[in-house]
Scaffold this active site. Sequence first.
Site, mmCIF file in Angstrom:
data_model
loop_
_atom_site.group_PDB
_atom_site.id
_atom_site.type_symbol
_atom_site.label_atom_id
_atom_site.label_comp_id
_atom_site.label_asym_id
_atom_site.label_seq_id
_atom_site.Cartn_x
_atom_site.Cartn_y
_atom_site.Cartn_z
ATOM 1 N N THR A 1 -21.235 4.213 15.452
ATOM 2 C CA THR A 1 -21.590 4.334 16.869
ATOM 3 C C THR A 1 -22.250 3.049 17.389
ATOM 4 O O THR A 1 -23.110 2.469 16.724
ATOM 5 C CB THR A 1 -22.575 5.521 17.042
ATOM 6 N N HIS B 1 -22.527 -6.919 16.106
ATOM 7 C CA HIS B 1 -21.255 -6.464 16.656
ATOM 8 C C HIS B 1 -21.321 -6.545 18.175
ATOM 9 O O HIS B 1 -21.563 -5.562 18.859
ATOM 10 C CB HIS B 1 -21.007 -5.022 16.194
HETATM 11 P P1 NAD Z 1 -15.039 9.664 21.566
HETATM 12 O O1 NAD Z 1 -15.646 9.970 22.907
HETATM 13 O O2 NAD Z 1 -13.574 9.780 21.395
HETATM 14 O O3 NAD Z 1 -15.744 10.587 20.457
HETATM 15 C C1 NAD Z 1 -17.114 10.727 20.349
HETATM 16 C C2 NAD Z 1 -17.395 12.125 19.836
HETATM 17 O O4 NAD Z 1 -18.813 12.257 19.594
HETATM 18 C C3 NAD Z 1 -17.001 13.253 20.808
HETATM 19 O O5 NAD Z 1 -16.064 14.128 20.209
HETATM 20 C C4 NAD Z 1 -18.314 13.956 21.100
HETATM 21 O O6 NAD Z 1 -18.182 15.367 21.278
HETATM 22 C C5 NAD Z 1 -19.123 13.615 19.844
HETATM 23 N N1 NAD Z 1 -20.572 13.787 20.024
HETATM 24 C C6 NAD Z 1 -21.331 13.406 21.077
HETATM 25 N N2 NAD Z 1 -22.618 13.780 20.881
HETATM 26 C C7 NAD Z 1 -22.661 14.396 19.679
HETATM 27 C C8 NAD Z 1 -23.706 15.010 18.921
HETATM 28 N N3 NAD Z 1 -24.964 15.027 19.378
HETATM 29 N N4 NAD Z 1 -23.389 15.561 17.737
HETATM 30 C C9 NAD Z 1 -22.120 15.528 17.273
HETATM 31 N N5 NAD Z 1 -21.090 14.969 17.933
HETATM 32 C C10 NAD Z 1 -21.361 14.416 19.135
HETATM 33 O O7 NAD Z 1 -15.528 8.176 21.184
HETATM 34 P P2 NAD Z 1 -14.874 7.214 20.061
HETATM 35 O O8 NAD Z 1 -13.842 6.367 20.705
HETATM 36 O O9 NAD Z 1 -14.550 8.030 18.887
HETATM 37 O O10 NAD Z 1 -16.123 6.248 19.751
HETATM 38 C C11 NAD Z 1 -17.266 6.757 19.105
HETATM 39 C C12 NAD Z 1 -18.326 5.666 18.951
HETATM 40 O O11 NAD Z 1 -17.866 4.654 18.041
HETATM 41 C C13 NAD Z 1 -18.658 4.923 20.250
HETATM 42 O O12 NAD Z 1 -20.061 4.686 20.322
HETATM 43 C C14 NAD Z 1 -17.921 3.614 20.116
HETATM 44 O O13 NAD Z 1 -18.475 2.593 20.888
HETATM 45 C C15 NAD Z 1 -18.089 3.374 18.626
HETATM 46 N N6 NAD Z 1 -17.147 2.411 18.019
HETATM 47 C C16 NAD Z 1 -17.661 1.503 17.141
HETATM 48 C C17 NAD Z 1 -16.831 0.605 16.508
HETATM 49 C C18 NAD Z 1 -17.397 -0.377 15.526
HETATM 50 O O14 NAD Z 1 -16.741 -1.346 15.169
HETATM 51 N N7 NAD Z 1 -18.588 -0.153 15.005
HETATM 52 C C19 NAD Z 1 -15.460 0.603 16.794
HETATM 53 C C20 NAD Z 1 -14.964 1.555 17.681
HETATM 54 C C21 NAD Z 1 -15.829 2.464 18.304
#
Ligand code: NAD
Length: 310
Positions: free
Chosen positions: A117, A173
């Site tokens: 995240t 990042h």
């Molecule tokens: P997404 O919206 O598709 O999925 C996020 C999920 O988190 C949703 O299903 C939501 O219901 C769930 N969620 C929210 N609050 C929650 C909680 N309290 N408990 C449990 N689940 C909960 O988003 P995504 O595209 O999957 O991205 C997720 C995260 O990963 C984002 O913060 C994004 O920026 C990050 N990300 C990081 C990298 C990296 O290189 N580190 C790469 C891509 C995405």
Amino acid sequence: MKVAIVGAGNVGAACAQRIAETDIADVALIDIAEGLAVGKALDLAEAAPLVGHSRRIVGGEDYTLAEESDVVVITAGLPRKPGMTRDDLLAANGEIITQIVTELSRTAPDAIYIMVTNPLDVTTYIAHQILGVPRERIMGMAGALDSVRFRTFIAMELGCAPADVQAMVLGGHGDSMVPLPRYATAGGMAVTELISSARLDEIVERTRQGGTEIVAHLKTGGAFYAPAAGVAQMVAAIVRDEKRLMPASVLLRGEYGLDDVFVGVPVKLGAAGVEEIIELDLTEDELAALHNSAEHVRRTIARWQDLQDA
Ligand code: NAD
């Protein structure tokens, strides 16, 4: 071996698919959205006879699903929208990570944690503060992704097989990440010998903006296929004790002249988690860029602490 993935959205579901279908581990998928993790886990399980794997995939809202996990991957939280920086997600995702990790500290206290995240280096810091696990057992996935982006763009430039390109990106990042052309090779040859420095500068900049480029195309969220591939590589390195060398965001305690900050550096990943932090002899400019990136992470951590105090 069992991996719990918290967040069954785009990144989490893609991680679950890759980890199960490449036979890395059993998967427990957890999400706060009612039915989402159960449904996606069932859908993935139903593909198993066709794909030809025997991995168990379960899903739900309950954190007891994470019990007995060897590795926990946290992908829950908001992704970026066009025009946003990763740091704009701090307030919302900091709260989400605090809540999730508090639950996991009860059900999976002995696991190795991989944070995904954003803002990545800061959510990893927050999770470490709450979990209090040794630094070997918590890391952020970013360098694995940023490095494959860098490799891909170099391969595109050379018109060669992406697998023949090796390259590394250090730092936080975000826009201040530090791709290192000096260490990049293609088929064992230094890319600095194969690509002009002006063109390499453009490739470095495209790498820094790699996530933003995809958000601009998708408009409703961020990248997930390559991030999931990065997570799967890290999980495999741990559960198979592969001793893989790759960058990861880890807690530095004096390495590279940095202390008490999570930032991407090269590490060795194996069964114990971060088994070694590799200290490269960076040039003055490379070290300055790494320090600048770490300073950016530090400022974002300070912003989080201010939000907590407010
Ligand atoms: P997404 O919206 O598709 O999925 C996020 C999920 O988190 C949703 O299903 C939501 O219901 C769930 N969620 C929210 N609050 C929650 C909680 N309290 N408990 C449990 N689940 C909960 O988003 P995504 O595209 O999957 O991205 C997720 C995260 O990963 C984002 O913060 C994004 O920026 C990050 N990300 C990081 C990298 C990296 O290189 N580190 C790469 C891509 C995405």
